[in-house]
Write a protein that holds these residues in place. Structure first.
Motif, mmCIF file in Angstrom:
data_model
loop_
_atom_site.group_PDB
_atom_site.id
_atom_site.type_symbol
_atom_site.label_atom_id
_atom_site.label_comp_id
_atom_site.label_asym_id
_atom_site.label_seq_id
_atom_site.Cartn_x
_atom_site.Cartn_y
_atom_site.Cartn_z
ATOM 1 N N LEU A 221 0.834 -1.199 0.000
ATOM 2 C CA LEU A 221 0.000 0.000 0.000
ATOM 3 C C LEU A 221 0.870 1.252 0.000
ATOM 4 O O LEU A 221 1.903 1.309 0.654
ATOM 5 C CB LEU A 221 -0.910 0.025 1.229
ATOM 6 N N GLY A 222 0.423 2.269 -0.728
ATOM 7 C CA GLY A 222 1.143 3.532 -0.779
ATOM 8 C C GLY A 222 0.901 4.377 0.458
ATOM 9 O O GLY A 222 0.086 4.047 1.328
ATOM 10 N N SER A 223 1.619 5.490 0.530
ATOM 11 C CA SER A 223 1.567 6.337 1.729
ATOM 12 C C SER A 223 0.182 6.920 1.965
ATOM 13 O O SER A 223 -0.229 7.110 3.121
ATOM 14 C CB SER A 223 2.596 7.466 1.609
ATOM 15 N N ARG A 224 -0.554 7.208 0.894
ATOM 16 C CA ARG A 224 -1.885 7.779 1.067
ATOM 17 C C ARG A 224 -2.820 6.783 1.763
ATOM 18 O O ARG A 224 -3.544 7.127 2.692
ATOM 19 C CB ARG A 224 -2.461 8.209 -0.281
ATOM 20 N N HIS A 225 -2.795 5.545 1.319
ATOM 21 C CA HIS A 225 -3.659 4.534 1.929
ATOM 22 C C HIS A 225 -3.224 4.241 3.365
ATOM 23 O O HIS A 225 -4.064 4.012 4.246
ATOM 24 C CB HIS A 225 -3.629 3.249 1.110
ATOM 25 N N ILE A 226 -1.926 4.241 3.610
ATOM 26 C CA ILE A 226 -1.425 3.992 4.966
ATOM 27 C C ILE A 226 -1.859 5.116 5.909
ATOM 28 O O ILE A 226 -2.267 4.873 7.048
ATOM 29 C CB ILE A 226 0.103 3.838 4.947
ATOM 30 N N ALA A 227 -1.798 6.362 5.429
ATOM 31 C CA ALA A 227 -2.242 7.498 6.250
ATOM 32 C C ALA A 227 -3.737 7.389 6.551
ATOM 33 O O ALA A 227 -4.176 7.647 7.682
ATOM 34 C CB ALA A 227 -1.946 8.812 5.531
ATOM 35 N N ALA A 228 -4.525 6.976 5.549
ATOM 36 C CA ALA A 228 -5.967 6.828 5.751
ATOM 37 C C ALA A 228 -6.256 5.741 6.774
ATOM 38 O O ALA A 228 -7.102 5.909 7.663
ATOM 39 C CB ALA A 228 -6.647 6.506 4.421
ATOM 40 N N ILE A 250 -11.621 1.674 1.712
ATOM 41 C CA ILE A 250 -12.291 2.202 2.902
ATOM 42 C C ILE A 250 -11.648 1.562 4.127
ATOM 43 O O ILE A 250 -11.424 0.345 4.148
ATOM 44 C CB ILE A 250 -13.799 1.909 2.888
ATOM 45 N N PHE A 251 -11.363 2.383 5.147
ATOM 46 C CA PHE A 251 -10.700 1.910 6.359
ATOM 47 C C PHE A 251 -11.516 2.259 7.598
ATOM 48 O O PHE A 251 -12.171 3.304 7.669
ATOM 49 C CB PHE A 251 -9.312 2.546 6.489
ATOM 50 N N LYS A 252 -11.454 1.367 8.590
ATOM 51 C CA LYS A 252 -12.059 1.591 9.904
ATOM 52 C C LYS A 252 -11.241 0.803 10.917
ATOM 53 O O LYS A 252 -10.875 -0.357 10.665
ATOM 54 C CB LYS A 252 -13.515 1.120 9.908
ATOM 55 N N ASN A 253 -10.934 1.421 12.050
ATOM 56 C CA ASN A 253 -10.142 0.768 13.102
ATOM 57 C C ASN A 253 -8.806 0.246 12.566
ATOM 58 O O ASN A 253 -8.292 -0.779 13.025
ATOM 59 C CB ASN A 253 -10.928 -0.391 13.730
ATOM 60 N N GLY A 254 -8.255 0.927 11.585
ATOM 61 C CA GLY A 254 -6.978 0.520 11.008
ATOM 62 C C GLY A 254 -7.070 -0.640 10.043
ATOM 63 O O GLY A 254 -6.044 -1.101 9.527
ATOM 64 N N LEU A 255 -8.281 -1.135 9.783
ATOM 65 C CA LEU A 255 -8.483 -2.276 8.894
ATOM 66 C C LEU A 255 -9.084 -1.824 7.569
ATOM 67 O O LEU A 255 -9.852 -0.861 7.523
ATOM 68 C CB LEU A 255 -9.419 -3.297 9.547
ATOM 69 N N MET A 256 -8.757 -2.532 6.503
ATOM 70 C CA MET A 256 -9.319 -2.232 5.202
ATOM 71 C C MET A 256 -10.643 -2.977 5.041
ATOM 72 O O MET A 256 -10.691 -4.199 5.109
ATOM 73 C CB MET A 256 -8.351 -2.625 4.085
ATOM 74 N N LEU A 257 -11.733 -2.225 4.849
ATOM 75 C CA LEU A 257 -13.050 -2.821 4.710
ATOM 76 C C LEU A 257 -13.415 -3.114 3.259
ATOM 77 O O LEU A 257 -14.181 -4.034 2.995
ATOM 78 C CB LEU A 257 -14.122 -1.896 5.301
ATOM 79 N N LEU A 258 -12.906 -2.324 2.350
ATOM 80 C CA LEU A 258 -13.287 -2.457 0.947
ATOM 81 C C LEU A 258 -12.144 -1.992 0.068
ATOM 82 O O LEU A 258 -11.444 -1.028 0.390
ATOM 83 C CB LEU A 258 -14.545 -1.632 0.674
ATOM 84 N N GLU A 259 -11.962 -2.676 -1.045
ATOM 85 C CA GLU A 259 -10.942 -2.299 -2.028
ATOM 86 C C GLU A 259 -11.549 -2.443 -3.411
ATOM 87 O O GLU A 259 -12.111 -3.490 -3.744
ATOM 88 C CB GLU A 259 -9.707 -3.189 -1.897
ATOM 89 N N TYR A 260 -11.455 -1.403 -4.215
ATOM 90 C CA TYR A 260 -12.124 -1.420 -5.513
ATOM 91 C C TYR A 260 -11.446 -0.441 -6.456
ATOM 92 O O TYR A 260 -11.117 0.674 -6.076
ATOM 93 C CB TYR A 260 -13.601 -1.047 -5.335
ATOM 94 N N ASN A 261 -11.251 -0.882 -7.695
ATOM 95 C CA ASN A 261 -10.760 0.016 -8.740
ATOM 96 C C ASN A 261 -11.748 -0.001 -9.894
ATOM 97 O O ASN A 261 -11.826 -0.979 -10.641
ATOM 98 C CB ASN A 261 -9.369 -0.419 -9.232
ATOM 99 N N PRO A 262 -12.536 1.071 -10.059
ATOM 100 C CA PRO A 262 -13.558 1.107 -11.108
ATOM 101 C C PRO A 262 -12.969 1.048 -12.519
ATOM 102 O O PRO A 262 -13.704 0.771 -13.473
ATOM 103 C CB PRO A 262 -14.253 2.444 -10.881
ATOM 104 N N ARG A 263 -11.677 1.324 -12.645
ATOM 105 C CA ARG A 263 -11.061 1.284 -13.980
ATOM 106 C C ARG A 263 -10.802 -0.153 -14.446
ATOM 107 O O ARG A 263 -10.567 -0.378 -15.635
ATOM 108 C CB ARG A 263 -9.717 2.042 -13.956
ATOM 109 N N ILE A 264 -10.852 -1.100 -13.501
ATOM 110 C CA ILE A 264 -10.555 -2.490 -13.834
ATOM 111 C C ILE A 264 -11.869 -3.250 -13.952
ATOM 112 O O ILE A 264 -12.735 -3.167 -13.086
ATOM 113 C CB ILE A 264 -9.670 -3.123 -12.747
ATOM 114 N N LYS A 265 -12.010 -4.039 -14.988
ATOM 115 C CA LYS A 265 -13.183 -4.896 -15.152
ATOM 116 C C LYS A 265 -12.918 -6.210 -14.444
ATOM 117 O O LYS A 265 -11.935 -6.910 -14.740
ATOM 118 C CB LYS A 265 -13.466 -5.148 -16.637
ATOM 119 N N TYR A 266 -13.796 -6.534 -13.506
ATOM 120 C CA TYR A 266 -13.596 -7.738 -12.686
ATOM 121 C C TYR A 266 -14.320 -8.923 -13.315
ATOM 122 O O TYR A 266 -15.322 -8.760 -13.992
ATOM 123 C CB TYR A 266 -14.136 -7.503 -11.271
#
Length: 266
Positions: A221-228, A250-266
Motif C-alpha cells: 500500500l502507498g503512503s496515502r492509503h497507509i495514512a488513511a 475504505i478503512f475503519k479501526n486501522g483495517l481495510m473494509l473495501l478495495e475497488y478500482n472502477p477502472r478495472i473490469k472484474y
C-alpha cells in the motif's frame, strides 16, 4: 418496476429452502406484489424502495461496485441486523443470475459501513468512483476523505495550506457540493468531514506513524492509503482513500473494509 424474471426469483426461493439459507437478497427494486413468499428475511437492494412488510429490509449500496464488494457489504449488513452470522449463507438473485454467498470470518468488521454516517460515506464513495474513472481535467486524482470523530482527527493532523472551507457551510450531501469537492480533491492532503456531512477542512496532513500504531495491512500500500488507515486507528473516524491509479479503499479501526478500482473490469 424490476427487470428480474419471475422464474429466477421463484428458483432462488427454492434454493433458499434447499440450502437452508438465512436470507434472500434481490439485487434490484421490484414491485411490492412481486416480493416472494419465503420464510426468511428478504433484502432489497435499491435507492427508493419502501415497504411496510416486516420480513423485508431495504439497503442502498453505491452504484458501480463490482459484485464481490457488493456481496461483502451485503454480508456486513445482514450481520449488523442479526439476520445471519459468520459461516451462514444467503441466496442472491440478479436480472440474469442466482448465487449463494457464505459469510466469511472477519467480514463483520465491514458492518461499520452501515453506521449513522452511511449516507455520507456512500456519497463520498460515489464521488471517489467518479474521480477514479474521470480524473480531473484529464489528470488522475488522489485524495482522502476522513469522516467522523472530527476533534480527534484535527488533533492528529495539521493544515498544509489555508483551509478553503473555513467559514463556509458546505455539506457533501448537498447536490451542488460535488463539483466543489472534486475541484479541491486536487489539493495535497485530506478532507476532514463531520458525521453529518459538513466539510470541516481540506488540504489536511494526517500525522500518522505506521510503525508506532502497528497497522495490520496488506503489503504494497502507498503512503496515502497507509495514512488513511492510520487515522482510523488513532481515532473513531472512517476514511476513504483514492490513489492516482484509481484504487479506492475504505478503512475503519486501522483495517481495510473495501478495495475497488472502477477502472478495472472484474
Amino acid at each position: 418496476m424490476g427487470s428480474i424474471p419471475r422464474i429466477l426469483i421463484d428458483s432462488a426461493v427454492d434454493i433458499v429452502k434447499g440450502v437452508n439459507a438465512k436470507a434472500l437478497v434481490i439485487m434490484e427494486e421490484i414491485d411490492e406484489e412481486e416480493i416472494p413468499a419465503v420464510d426468511v428475511t428478504v433484502v432489497m437492494v435499491g435507492s427508493s424502495f419502501d415497504v411496510e412488510d416486516e420480513r423485508v429490509k431495504k439497503v442502498s449500496i453505491p452504484q458501480n461496485l463490482d459484485l464481490n464488494n457488493v456481496l461483502n457489504l451485503l454480508s456486513a449488513f445482514l450481520i449488523e441486523h442479526d439476520i445471519l452470522h459468520e459461516g451462514e449463507s444467503f441466496v442472491y438473485v440478479t436480472e440474469n443470475s442466482i448465487g449463494i454467498k457464505t459469510v466469511k470470518r472477519g467480514i463483520s468488521a465491514m458492518k461499520s459501513f452501515f453506521a449513522q454516517n452511511q449516507n455520507v460515506l456512500q456519497r463520498l464513495l460515489q464521488i471517489s468512483i467518479e474521480l477514479s474513472v474521470e480524473g480531473r481535467e484529464g489528470n488522475p486524482v488522489g485524495t482522502i476523505f476522513v469522516v467522523g470523530d472530527t476533534r480527534r482527527v484535527l488533533r492528529h493532523s495539521h493544515q498544509l495550506i489555508p483551509n478553503p472551507f473555513k467559514g463556509h457551510r458546505i455539506n457533501v450531501l448537498d447536490k451542488n457540493s460535488k463539483e466543489i469537492i472534486k475541484e479541491f480533491a486536487q489539493l495535497d492532503g485530506a478532507f476532514v468531514i463531520r458525521e453529518d456531512g459538513r466539510i470541516v477542512s481540506a488540504g489536511r496532513y494526517l500525522e500518522v506513524e505506521p510503525k508506532v500504531i502497528d497497522l495490520m495491512l496488506p503489503p504494497g500500500l502507498g503512503s496515502r492509503h497507509i495514512a488513511a488507515a492510520g487515522i482510523t486507528k488513532l481515532t473513531k473516524a472512517m476514511a476513504i482513500s483514492l490513489s492516482e491509479s484509481g484504487t479506492i479503499r475504505i478503512f475503519k479501526n486501522g483495517l481495510m473494509l473495501l478495495e475497488y478500482n472502477p477502472r478495472i473490469k472484474y
